[in-house]
Motif scaffolding. Structure first.
Motif, PDB file in Angstrom:
ATOM      1  N   ALA A 255      27.220  37.404   8.519  1.00 28.38           N
ATOM      2  CA  ALA A 255      25.931  36.767   8.269  1.00 28.38           C
ATOM      3  C   ALA A 255      25.304  37.385   7.027  1.00 28.38           C
ATOM      4  O   ALA A 255      24.547  38.357   7.129  1.00 28.38           O
ATOM      5  CB  ALA A 255      25.010  36.914   9.479  1.00 28.38           C
TER       6      ALA A 255
ATOM      7  N   ARG B  87      25.902  31.075  12.204  1.00 28.60           N
ATOM      8  CA  ARG B  87      27.135  31.802  12.508  1.00 28.60           C
ATOM      9  C   ARG B  87      27.140  32.307  13.952  1.00 28.60           C
ATOM     10  O   ARG B  87      28.185  32.335  14.607  1.00 28.60           O
ATOM     11  CB  ARG B  87      27.280  32.983  11.542  1.00 28.60           C
TER      12      ARG B  87
ATOM     13  N   ALA C  82      22.513  33.493   9.704  1.00 28.15           N
ATOM     14  CA  ALA C  82      22.782  34.299  10.903  1.00 28.15           C
ATOM     15  C   ALA C  82      22.741  33.442  12.165  1.00 28.15           C
ATOM     16  O   ALA C  82      23.602  33.571  13.045  1.00 28.15           O
ATOM     17  CB  ALA C  82      21.781  35.445  11.002  1.00 28.15           C
TER      18      ALA C  82
ATOM     19  N   ARG D 239      27.333  42.181   6.241  1.00 30.98           N
ATOM     20  CA  ARG D 239      26.742  42.238   7.582  1.00 30.98           C
ATOM     21  C   ARG D 239      27.615  41.405   8.521  1.00 30.98           C
ATOM     22  O   ARG D 239      27.900  40.239   8.241  1.00 30.98           O
ATOM     23  CB  ARG D 239      25.321  41.686   7.575  1.00 30.98           C
ATOM     24  N   SER D 240      27.989  42.014   9.617  1.00 27.75           N
ATOM     25  CA  SER D 240      28.817  41.281  10.582  1.00 27.75           C
ATOM     26  C   SER D 240      28.513  41.761  11.990  1.00 27.75           C
ATOM     27  O   SER D 240      27.875  42.807  12.190  1.00 27.75           O
ATOM     28  CB  SER D 240      30.308  41.450  10.274  1.00 27.75           C
TER      29      SER D 240
ATOM     30  N   LEU E  30      20.261  40.339  13.572  1.00 29.87           N
ATOM     31  CA  LEU E  30      21.509  39.756  14.063  1.00 29.87           C
ATOM     32  C   LEU E  30      21.512  39.641  15.590  1.00 29.87           C
ATOM     33  O   LEU E  30      22.029  38.676  16.152  1.00 29.87           O
ATOM     34  CB  LEU E  30      22.688  40.602  13.598  1.00 29.87           C
TER      35      LEU E  30
ATOM     36  N   ASP F  18      18.140  45.077  10.168  1.00 26.26           N
ATOM     37  CA  ASP F  18      19.210  44.089  10.046  1.00 26.26           C
ATOM     38  C   ASP F  18      19.939  43.911  11.377  1.00 26.26           C
ATOM     39  O   ASP F  18      20.297  42.784  11.756  1.00 26.26           O
ATOM     40  CB  ASP F  18      20.192  44.538   8.969  1.00 26.26           C
TER      41      ASP F  18
END
Length: 250
Positions: A128, A139, A136, A108-109, A42, A38
């Motif tokens: 995201a 953003r 994702a 999730r950030s 991102l 993940d």
């Protein structure tokens, strides 16, 4: 069949080497409470957002990783923007992008920090959700635009204050005119001095003495007029350069 314009532009940007004024390094993301897959997703979304910026020449992830391995260690932690700006300068890049991928609270950030080698630093954060495909990238583009715009504005505001091209040009041309004017003035003085000493070079002119004296006097007058014009122009250009310099003061 010709290549699409967007693809051609991308190929040109990839083939052209980056320089210190355009090179951007995006550091591999740190992660907190988030699986590595993940975090990489991102990071890649952020990388695509930075690569799409027209004024950025993004270094590849492979080159960045190789750079860090070659240095023997990752960049040391910094506690302030000045330290991070010095790191960007040491790496020979214009901007350094750092990110922390977070999985706190079931979301999730990404927390982004963009440091300019000339000092300014901006921050942004975006979420995201994994359940929304393509979110994702969207953003990340919004966040990058948010942190990039202030840096571009700051650069545009600072550059005119440091340029001062016009005053330098006016002073340079004016100085050259003054020097040339002094040179013509000295030449006119030499001509006058020679004529005052028994006719100077005309003493041996014989029957053509009068014509020789007339020609020498005309030469001296031309030299004097040229000297006056150049001295006046040099003085005006010098004043113009000073006025322009004062006008450009912040």
């Amino acid at each position: 069949m010709s290549l699409p314009a967007s693809l051609l532009l991308l190929l040109l940007r990839v083939s052209a080497p980056c320089d210190a004024n355009t090179r951007v390094v995006l550091m591999p993301f740190e992660r907190l409470a988030l699986p590595s897959a993940d975090a990489r997703e991102l990071e890649d979304a952020t990388r695509r957002a930075v690569a799409a910026l027209p004024e950025a020449c993004l270094e590849s992830r492979e080159d960045t990783v190789a750079r860090l391995r070659g240095s023997g260690a990752a960049l040391t932690a910094c506690g302030d923007a000045a330290c991070r700006s010095a790191q960007a300068s040491a790496l020979g890049v214009r901007r350094l992008v750092r990110g922390v991928a977070l999985g706190v609270g079931g979301k999730r950030s990404v927390a982004l920090t963009v440091t300019d080698a000339r000092g300014p630093e901006t921050r942004a954060q975006f979420e995201a959700p994994a359940t929304m495909p393509g979110e994702a990238d969207a953003r990340a583009r919004q966040a990058i635009a948010q942190v990039w715009s202030p840096l571009v504005t700051t650069q545009a505001a600072r550059e005119p204050q440091g340029s001062r091209v016009l005053p330098k040009v006016l002073w340079g041309v004016g100085g050259a005119a003054l020097l040339a004017g002094v040179g013509f003035g000295l030449a006119a003085r030499r001509t006058e001095s020679k004529l005052s000493k028994n006719g100077g070079d005309c003493a041996t002119a014989g029957e053509a003495f009068a014509d020789c004296i007339t020609a020498q006097l005309e030469t001296g007058r031309r030299q004097a007029r040229t000297s006056n014009v150049l001295l006046g122009a040099g003085a005006m250009l010098g004043v113009g350069g000073t006025v322009s310099f004062i006008w450009e003061l912040p």
